[in-house]
Design a protein around this motif. Sequence first.
Motif, PDB file in Angstrom:
ATOM      1  N   ASP A 103       8.820  23.248  52.869  1.00  0.00           N
ATOM      2  CA  ASP A 103       9.922  23.445  52.062  1.00  0.00           C
ATOM      3  C   ASP A 103       9.851  22.234  50.901  1.00  0.00           C
ATOM      4  O   ASP A 103      10.552  22.510  49.879  1.00  0.00           O
ATOM      5  CB  ASP A 103      11.108  23.688  52.680  1.00  0.00           C
ATOM      6  CG  ASP A 103      11.222  24.903  53.273  1.00  0.00           C
ATOM      7  OD1 ASP A 103      10.396  25.765  52.892  1.00  0.00           O
ATOM      8  OD2 ASP A 103      11.897  25.156  54.563  1.00  0.00           O
ATOM      9  N   ARG A 104       9.650  21.117  51.377  1.00  0.00           N
ATOM     10  CA  ARG A 104      10.011  19.975  50.681  1.00  0.00           C
ATOM     11  C   ARG A 104       8.599  19.291  50.089  1.00  0.00           C
ATOM     12  O   ARG A 104       7.494  19.617  50.956  1.00  0.00           O
ATOM     13  CB  ARG A 104      10.723  18.790  51.241  1.00  0.00           C
ATOM     14  CG  ARG A 104      12.243  19.283  51.826  1.00  0.00           C
ATOM     15  CD  ARG A 104      12.930  19.554  50.400  1.00  0.00           C
ATOM     16  NE  ARG A 104      14.005  20.507  50.685  1.00  0.00           N
ATOM     17  CZ  ARG A 104      15.058  20.907  49.815  1.00  0.00           C
ATOM     18  NH1 ARG A 104      14.859  20.516  48.531  1.00  0.00           N
ATOM     19  NH2 ARG A 104      15.893  21.813  50.070  1.00  0.00           N
ATOM     20  N   ASP A 150       7.842  32.542  44.564  1.00  0.00           N
ATOM     21  CA  ASP A 150       7.922  31.113  44.692  1.00  0.00           C
ATOM     22  C   ASP A 150       8.696  30.165  43.828  1.00  0.00           C
ATOM     23  O   ASP A 150       8.493  28.872  43.987  1.00  0.00           O
ATOM     24  CB  ASP A 150       6.205  30.445  44.563  1.00  0.00           C
ATOM     25  CG  ASP A 150       5.371  31.125  45.885  1.00  0.00           C
ATOM     26  OD1 ASP A 150       5.801  31.044  46.812  1.00  0.00           O
ATOM     27  OD2 ASP A 150       4.277  31.322  45.264  1.00  0.00           O
ATOM     28  N   THR A 169      11.726  28.990  44.422  1.00  0.00           N
ATOM     29  CA  THR A 169      12.548  28.029  45.140  1.00  0.00           C
ATOM     30  C   THR A 169      11.729  26.877  45.603  1.00  0.00           C
ATOM     31  O   THR A 169      12.083  25.504  45.442  1.00  0.00           O
ATOM     32  CB  THR A 169      13.216  28.565  46.206  1.00  0.00           C
ATOM     33  OG1 THR A 169      14.058  29.807  45.780  1.00  0.00           O
ATOM     34  CG2 THR A 169      14.323  27.702  46.929  1.00  0.00           C
ATOM     35  N   LEU A 170      10.366  27.322  46.184  1.00  0.00           N
ATOM     36  CA  LEU A 170       9.617  26.206  46.454  1.00  0.00           C
ATOM     37  C   LEU A 170       9.149  25.405  45.228  1.00  0.00           C
ATOM     38  O   LEU A 170       9.099  23.956  45.381  1.00  0.00           O
ATOM     39  CB  LEU A 170       8.333  26.715  46.904  1.00  0.00           C
ATOM     40  CG  LEU A 170       8.178  27.245  48.528  1.00  0.00           C
ATOM     41  CD1 LEU A 170       6.646  27.565  48.779  1.00  0.00           C
ATOM     42  CD2 LEU A 170       8.602  25.995  49.637  1.00  0.00           C
ATOM     43  N   ASN A 210      11.880  23.128  44.288  1.00  0.00           N
ATOM     44  CA  ASN A 210      12.308  21.957  45.169  1.00  0.00           C
ATOM     45  C   ASN A 210      11.031  20.788  44.732  1.00  0.00           C
ATOM     46  O   ASN A 210      11.373  19.595  44.730  1.00  0.00           O
ATOM     47  CB  ASN A 210      12.066  22.358  46.809  1.00  0.00           C
ATOM     48  CG  ASN A 210      13.156  23.223  47.002  1.00  0.00           C
ATOM     49  OD1 ASN A 210      14.435  23.338  46.300  1.00  0.00           O
ATOM     50  ND2 ASN A 210      13.190  24.180  47.998  1.00  0.00           N
TER      51      ASN A 210
END
Length: 248
Positions: free
Chosen positions: A163-164, A211, A213-214, A217
């Motif tokens: 996620d990060r 993708d 949001t990924l 981030n």
Amino acid sequence: MKRQNDKKHNPWLALTIGNSRLHWAKFSGAKLVEAWDTEHLGAGDERLASGEWKKLPLYIASVIPSETLFWQNFPNVKIVNRDQIPLKGIYSSLGIDRALAVLGGGVTSGWPILVIDGGTALTLTGADEQRQLIGGAIFPGLKLQIKSLAQGTAALPEIPLPDRLPDRWALDTKSAIQSGIIYTVLSGIANYMQAWWREFPQGQVVLTGGDRTLLFNYLETLFPDLAKKTKVDPNLIFWGIRNLVITH
Ligand SMILES: Nc1ncnc2c1ncn2[C@@H]1O[C@H](COP(=O)(O)OP(=O)(O)O)[C@@H](O)[C@H]1O
Ligand SMILES: CC(C)(COP(=O)(O)O)[C@@H](O)C(=O)NCCC(=O)O
Ligand SMILES: [K+]
């Protein structure tokens, strides 16, 4: 395309057929009531197959011609075509999803607009203040890059993405694939964004697709100044379809 009157709050459905999955939205007039995704194949969405939804107007934008044929059999289907999109300079093979996302981004965020769609393919598509297509780029999306490494090699596994933002310098195979894909994709996107804002300092940039949001981030950590000027909106294609459907 026959438009319907916004004031009546008539219900209607939108379906965009992407290379990974189907994206659905239910509208009441101009208002998006609900959006959801389903898998390809089979009877499609169960809610549509039975009951009163089957009779609703269903506007379809598809980048997969064989799937369009399947849905065409539903009673009240209208296929969205490139020649209905009010943008100048569209080329004959431009993806309908890209054209609609740019239109949807422009009418909601303003022009000039650059849409970055993190879908099966990662696409960038820009249009200027005159709604003239500037052009863009296509490269493999995050999942497709992971899959292609796994499919084209003996030793590389299909791995998930964190996620990060991970460390750049990796000391195991999984992390090395994650680093390689994430850092090259983000540097590439940042490079396009910088070129975009050099040419259109007042231009908008909107991230969309599965993708989004990924990508956002990672962008926030690696390029915070670019992230500050970037919007995220999952519904750009639906705003594009709405612009064609609803009379203002
Ligand atoms: N349930 C899911 N199924 C498929 N892809 C997903 C899912 N959830 C997130 N994704 C991500 O979304 C991307 C595909 O984006 P999407 O916009 O759904 O594709 P398309 O519009 O091309 O069908 C993939 O790269 C994947 O990482
Ligand atoms: C580039 C695409 C494969 C993206 O599709 P998606 O990732 O949304 O499923 C699609 O927009 C397409 O087939 N485009 C045609 C080529 C072009 O836009 O130039
Ligand atoms: K897409």
